[in-house]
Design a protein around this motif. Structure first.
Motif, PDB file in Angstrom:
ATOM      1  N   ASN A   3      -1.455  52.217  57.643  1.00  0.00           N
ATOM      2  CA  ASN A   3      -2.869  52.023  57.524  1.00  0.00           C
ATOM      3  C   ASN A   3      -3.901  52.837  57.834  1.00  0.00           C
ATOM      4  OD1 ASN A   3      -4.570  50.202  59.800  1.00  0.00           O
ATOM      5  ND2 ASN A   3      -2.623  48.899  59.619  1.00  0.00           N
ATOM      6  N   PRO A   4      -5.245  52.899  57.909  1.00  0.00           N
ATOM      7  CA  PRO A   4      -5.903  54.355  58.875  1.00  0.00           C
ATOM      8  C   PRO A   4      -6.496  53.565  59.739  1.00  0.00           C
ATOM      9  CG  PRO A   4      -6.492  53.300  56.434  1.00  0.00           C
ATOM     10  CD  PRO A   4      -6.315  52.477  56.759  1.00  0.00           C
ATOM     11  N   PHE A   5      -6.144  52.371  60.450  1.00  0.00           N
ATOM     12  CA  PHE A   5      -6.843  51.086  61.632  1.00  0.00           C
ATOM     13  C   PHE A   5      -5.617  51.777  62.599  1.00  0.00           C
ATOM     14  CE2 PHE A   5      -9.673  48.868  59.994  1.00  0.00           C
ATOM     15  CZ  PHE A   5     -10.909  49.671  60.644  1.00  0.00           C
ATOM     16  N   GLY A   6      -4.730  51.865  62.099  1.00  0.00           N
ATOM     17  CA  GLY A   6      -3.089  51.671  62.862  1.00  0.00           C
ATOM     18  C   GLY A   6      -2.987  53.211  63.124  1.00  0.00           C
ATOM     19  N   GLU A   7      -3.473  54.106  62.586  1.00  0.00           N
ATOM     20  CA  GLU A   7      -3.083  55.562  62.917  1.00  0.00           C
ATOM     21  C   GLU A   7      -4.448  55.357  64.088  1.00  0.00           C
ATOM     22  OE1 GLU A   7      -4.245  58.308  59.856  1.00  0.00           O
ATOM     23  OE2 GLU A   7      -2.586  57.576  58.423  1.00  0.00           O
ATOM     24  N   ILE A   8      -5.536  55.155  64.185  1.00  0.00           N
ATOM     25  CA  ILE A   8      -6.648  55.035  65.137  1.00  0.00           C
ATOM     26  C   ILE A   8      -5.751  54.800  66.156  1.00  0.00           C
ATOM     27  CG2 ILE A   8      -8.228  54.778  65.988  1.00  0.00           C
ATOM     28  CD1 ILE A   8      -9.969  54.875  62.818  1.00  0.00           C
ATOM     29  N   ALA A   9      -4.958  53.211  66.153  1.00  0.00           N
ATOM     30  CA  ALA A   9      -4.459  52.514  67.245  1.00  0.00           C
ATOM     31  C   ALA A   9      -2.934  53.621  67.695  1.00  0.00           C
ATOM     32  CB  ALA A   9      -4.076  50.975  66.998  1.00  0.00           C
ATOM     33  N   GLN A  32     -16.965  50.199  60.691  1.00  0.00           N
ATOM     34  CA  GLN A  32     -17.783  50.779  62.018  1.00  0.00           C
ATOM     35  C   GLN A  32     -17.532  49.309  63.270  1.00  0.00           C
ATOM     36  OE1 GLN A  32     -22.978  49.755  61.631  1.00  0.00           O
ATOM     37  NE2 GLN A  32     -21.583  50.109  58.561  1.00  0.00           N
ATOM     38  N   VAL A  33     -17.017  49.146  62.769  1.00  0.00           N
ATOM     39  CA  VAL A  33     -16.407  47.844  64.636  1.00  0.00           C
ATOM     40  C   VAL A  33     -15.783  48.699  64.558  1.00  0.00           C
ATOM     41  CG1 VAL A  33     -15.387  46.019  64.875  1.00  0.00           C
ATOM     42  CG2 VAL A  33     -16.640  46.310  63.709  1.00  0.00           C
ATOM     43  N   VAL A  34     -14.333  49.823  64.511  1.00  0.00           N
ATOM     44  CA  VAL A  34     -13.694  50.275  65.201  1.00  0.00           C
ATOM     45  C   VAL A  34     -14.633  51.325  65.629  1.00  0.00           C
ATOM     46  CG1 VAL A  34     -11.245  51.123  64.776  1.00  0.00           C
ATOM     47  CG2 VAL A  34     -11.266  49.432  63.659  1.00  0.00           C
ATOM     48  N   THR A  35     -14.847  51.408  64.674  1.00  0.00           N
ATOM     49  CA  THR A  35     -15.031  53.269  65.417  1.00  0.00           C
ATOM     50  C   THR A  35     -16.387  53.135  66.740  1.00  0.00           C
ATOM     51  OG1 THR A  35     -15.541  53.945  63.187  1.00  0.00           O
ATOM     52  CG2 THR A  35     -16.899  55.450  65.063  1.00  0.00           C
ATOM     53  N   LEU A  36     -17.646  52.334  66.512  1.00  0.00           N
ATOM     54  CA  LEU A  36     -17.740  52.072  67.872  1.00  0.00           C
ATOM     55  C   LEU A  36     -17.378  51.222  69.266  1.00  0.00           C
ATOM     56  CD1 LEU A  36     -21.256  50.027  65.881  1.00  0.00           C
ATOM     57  CD2 LEU A  36     -20.811  51.696  66.834  1.00  0.00           C
ATOM     58  N   ALA A  37     -16.256  50.576  68.667  1.00  0.00           N
ATOM     59  CA  ALA A  37     -15.097  50.429  69.873  1.00  0.00           C
ATOM     60  C   ALA A  37     -15.074  51.360  70.621  1.00  0.00           C
ATOM     61  CB  ALA A  37     -14.137  48.934  69.251  1.00  0.00           C
ATOM     62  N   THR A  44      -2.625  56.445  68.303  1.00  0.00           N
ATOM     63  CA  THR A  44      -3.715  57.413  69.610  1.00  0.00           C
ATOM     64  C   THR A  44      -4.244  56.409  70.869  1.00  0.00           C
ATOM     65  OG1 THR A  44      -5.701  57.916  68.679  1.00  0.00           O
ATOM     66  CG2 THR A  44      -3.363  58.882  67.554  1.00  0.00           C
ATOM     67  N   SER A  45      -4.324  55.266  70.389  1.00  0.00           N
ATOM     68  CA  SER A  45      -4.785  54.367  71.664  1.00  0.00           C
ATOM     69  C   SER A  45      -4.004  53.712  72.151  1.00  0.00           C
ATOM     70  CB  SER A  45      -6.318  53.898  70.660  1.00  0.00           C
ATOM     71  OG  SER A  45      -6.246  52.889  72.004  1.00  0.00           O
ATOM     72  N   GLY A  46      -4.250  52.378  72.179  1.00  0.00           N
ATOM     73  CA  GLY A  46      -2.997  51.206  72.568  1.00  0.00           C
ATOM     74  C   GLY A  46      -1.780  50.406  71.878  1.00  0.00           C
ATOM     75  N   GLY A  47      -2.019  51.526  70.599  1.00  0.00           N
ATOM     76  CA  GLY A  47      -0.377  51.458  70.019  1.00  0.00           C
ATOM     77  C   GLY A  47      -0.742  50.181  68.709  1.00  0.00           C
ATOM     78  N   ALA A  48       0.467  50.707  68.403  1.00  0.00           N
ATOM     79  CA  ALA A  48       0.603  49.747  66.464  1.00  0.00           C
ATOM     80  C   ALA A  48       1.568  48.730  66.564  1.00  0.00           C
ATOM     81  CB  ALA A  48       0.203  50.501  65.379  1.00  0.00           C
ATOM     82  N   ILE A  49       1.422  47.775  65.512  1.00  0.00           N
ATOM     83  CA  ILE A  49       3.219  47.194  65.656  1.00  0.00           C
ATOM     84  C   ILE A  49       3.054  46.846  64.560  1.00  0.00           C
ATOM     85  CG2 ILE A  49       4.189  44.930  65.965  1.00  0.00           C
ATOM     86  CD1 ILE A  49       2.359  44.570  68.486  1.00  0.00           C
ATOM     87  N   ARG A  50       4.118  47.071  63.960  1.00  0.00           N
ATOM     88  CA  ARG A  50       4.803  47.401  62.857  1.00  0.00           C
ATOM     89  C   ARG A  50       5.321  45.731  62.214  1.00  0.00           C
ATOM     90  NH1 ARG A  50       1.377  48.596  61.830  1.00  0.00           N
ATOM     91  NH2 ARG A  50       0.636  50.827  61.565  1.00  0.00           N
TER      92      ARG A  50
END
Ligand code: OAD
Length: 271
Positions: free
Chosen positions: A240-246, A220-225, A248-254
């Motif tokens: 991970n799923p939040f990484g996939e969202i990131a 919910q937090v990620v979706t609302l943000a 397309t947004s600010g970026g994912a650091i592995r």
């Protein structure tokens, strides 16, 4: 990393909260096993239990002292651990941004508290392993587990003298760990449900760290943000799923939290 830093700097120049959402990965480098890692299993009698079976009201009702033994062992592991550079970086970010910062954590280990993240802006949405509350819900208050209760070794049970301390100070009934269990629901008074949603909806930047995205309120937090137009960044050693969202947004650091977060925070606070 440079792209992520630039995205965070752009987000900071907009109005809105800076929010950090943490999971077990942020404490992995402090030596605390992650929830879904292999070290989580626990033996009672001849049977091996997965945490998802033990962290339930159903298990507590059936074998309360075995569940308490598991929590008192884990509480000992958490108390023996020290906050790492990622916890320190989050506490530093809080001090620098104060009025516009909030930390939402799934971790019950208390390491954010011990690193200096203030209670006023830290929301442990799955509870805190150092605290207990009335098992019968006679009142919503929680109390620190008495200092006299030691860390238990694996397989060790709490003795009678210690069991006598694990009582509700108000009604005298049995106390339980102040942790959200798998067969229970989020609420505001104990687990900051509305607060977490409100903060997420007001965010300009959300940094997600070390979570496998398996629980409801973090989703919910990620979706609302995202709906609020926040820039979303993810730090995790694994996809991970939040990484996939990131992505397309600010970026994912592995990479690990303790290695990468201090650098990101340093760049953010010098914006
Ligand atoms: P998990 O154990 O499910 O996931 C840990 C995540 O941290 C994984 O995605 C790892 O890849 C990542 N990770 C491991 N080491 C890392 C490191 N050094 N740096 C960065 N990332 C790292 O833990 P959570 O997602 O926190 O809830 O689990 C969420 C909730 O599930 C827990 O709070 C617990 C459980 O249900 C309750 O008990 C209510």
């Amino acid at each position: 990393m440079d792209d992520v830093i630039a995205a965070c700097q752009a987000a900071l120049s907009r109005k809105g909260q800076v929010v950090v959402l943490t999971g077990a990965g942020v404490s992995a480098e402090s030596g605390i096993p992650t929830f879904r890692g292999k070290e989580g299993y626990w033996t009672i009698g001849a049977r091996e239990y997965h945490p998802q079976e033990l962290a339930t009201w159903e298990a507590f009702e059936r074998m309360p002292w075995d569940v308490w033994a598991w929590y008192l062992y884990r509480r000992g592991v958490c108390r023996a651990a020290q906050p790492n550079a990622a916890h320190d970086a989050i506490a530093l970010l809080d001090r620098k941004l104060e009025g516009r910062f909030a930390l939402i954590t799934q971790n019950v280990d208390g390491l954010h508290r011990r690193a200096g993240s203030p209670i006023a802006r830290t929301f442990p949405i799955h509870g805190d392993i150092d605290y207990m509350r009335c098992a019968n819900d006679c009142v919503l208050d929680r109390w620190p587990i008495p200092e006299a209760i030691p860390a238990l070794a694996r397989g060790e049970a709490a003795g009678e003298a210690h069991r006598a301390l694990l009582r509700c100070p108000r009604c005298g009934g049995m106390a339980r760990p102040h942790v959200l269990w798998f067969d229970e629901s989020y609420d505001e008074p104990r687990f900051f449900l509305d607060t977490a949603r409100r903060i997420a909806s007001a965010s300009a930047l959300l940094v997600v760290i070390g979570t496998s995205a398996q629980t409801n309120l973090p989703w919910q937090v990620v979706t609302l943000a995202a709906r609020a137009g926040a820039t979303i960044v993810d730090i995790n050693i694994e996809p991970n799923p939040f990484g996939e969202i990131a992505e397309t947004s600010g970026g994912a650091i592995r990479g690990t939290a303790a290695t990468n977060l201090p650098r990101l925070v340093d760049a953010i606070i010098h914006t």
